[in-house]
Design an enzyme around this catalytic site. Structure first.
Site, PDB file in Angstrom:
ATOM      1  N   GLU A 143      -0.985 -15.509   5.536  1.00 25.98           N
ATOM      2  CA  GLU A 143      -0.083 -14.636   4.781  1.00 25.98           C
ATOM      3  C   GLU A 143       0.911 -13.938   5.706  1.00 25.98           C
ATOM      4  OE1 GLU A 143      -2.224 -13.391   0.611  1.00 25.98           O
ATOM      5  OE2 GLU A 143      -2.411 -11.993   2.280  1.00 25.98           O
ATOM      6  N   ASP A 237     -12.196 -13.636   0.878  1.00 30.03           N
ATOM      7  CA  ASP A 237     -11.994 -12.866   2.102  1.00 30.03           C
ATOM      8  C   ASP A 237     -13.313 -12.307   2.629  1.00 30.03           C
ATOM      9  OD1 ASP A 237      -9.205 -13.285   1.996  1.00 30.03           O
ATOM     10  OD2 ASP A 237      -8.989 -11.639   0.575  1.00 30.03           O
TER      11      ASP A 237
END
Length: 299
Positions: A143, A237
């Site tokens: 990201e 995550d």
């Protein structure tokens, strides 16, 4: 002999990556293109794959470090405070002249989601003044700019892990420098270079997870069945942070996967993108009987 988690003077895991404010609308179902779905519930909460992994690591292992960037705005200040209160070392997070990253999230009653990310300050993440120790594990995602991820890998003298999400073609040198790559089954299919990578962990949702060495499946662990799913956003995550910590603590591959699966299962029961978690030691002990039973693919 102490484990890497106990012997390191630095936090158990350092994450270089994204920090976002998640603005989430939870509705009975996701809209089709051009359709409006009413009756949703709006909430704002800390997010970003990097920050989610840092908070999960801190809650599992007691400490972590985050390298990233936020804006000089209320959102940025609130996100810094939330990470610090979870046990994350935020001293390497820059406050820059750009809006704090924001994710617009739609979630349905089954926890499925659609996400649009506005990177903002995440485009300004840099390694100025940041060093990594030889005994320090470092985890990145995609990201933030891949050149930054590559520079992080080059500077990491110890264990370097990459959560290759969102899926993108990988710079060959980056893949060569990874001690571990973590992806879901869709990302694994979208990144053909992973088929021959030295060590890749793949998640399969309800079918559990597996580890591949040079394309050979060498370990696996079944999924933990969850019937009360609240949110799937932070589960991957939490899995990533748990798997790196479990492997670094000396667990063999199938037990480390079982630990990460259990952490991911707890994460989906929590509506937050940065869910409350128990300690890593709790999950290690809770999964020990299943891991001891072994499987044909256990390494």
């Amino acid at each position: 002999m102490s484990s890497p988690l106990q012997s390191s003077a630095r936090p158990a895991l350092t994450i270089v990556g994204s920090i976002n404010l998640d603005i989430t609308a939870t509705a009975s179902r996701l809209p089709s293109p051009g359709e409006t779905v009413g009756g949703a519930v709006l909430r704002q909460q800390p997010g970003g794959k990097g920050a989610n992994q840092a908070v999960a690591a801190a809650r599992l292992a007691g400490s972590s470090r985050m390298v990233g960037a936020v804006g000089q705005d209320d959102a940025g200040r609130n996100l810094l405070s939330a990470m610090a209160s979870a046990g994350v070392d935020t001293s390497s997070i820059a406050q820059v002249d750009a809006p704090t990253g924001t994710a617009l999230v739609l979630v349905d009653s089954d926890g499925e989601n659609q996400i649009v990310v506005c990177p903002g300050a995440n485009g300004s993440v840099a390694l100025d003044g940041v060093t990594f120790g030889a005994d320090e594990a470092v985890l990145c995602q995609l990201e933030v700019d891949q050149e930054l991820v590559l520079e992080t890998a080059r500077r990491t003298p110890g264990f370097f892990a990459l959560n290759a999400a969102p899926a993108a073609p990988l710079i060959p040198e980056l893949l060569e420098r990874c001690d571990l790559v973590i992806v879901n089954e869709t990302e694994y299919a979208l990144i053909p270079a992973l088929k021959n990578a030295p060590l890749v962990a793949v998640t399969y949702g309800g079918d559990g997870s597996a580890i591949f060495e040079n394309g050979e499946r060498v370990a696996e662990a079944p999924a933990v069945r969850v019937t009360d799913i609240a949110n799937t956003i932070g589960a991957g995550d939490a899995f990533c942070a748990a798997l790196v910590l479990a492997l670094r603590s000396g667990l063999e591959h199938s037990h480390a996967l079982a630990v990460a699966n259990a952490v991911g299962a707890d994460a989906v029961r929590d509506p937050a993108s940065q869910p409350a978690l128990k300690t890593l030691e709790h999950y290690i002990e809770a999964t020990r009987p299943a891991a001891a039973a072994g499987s044909p693919a256990t390494k």
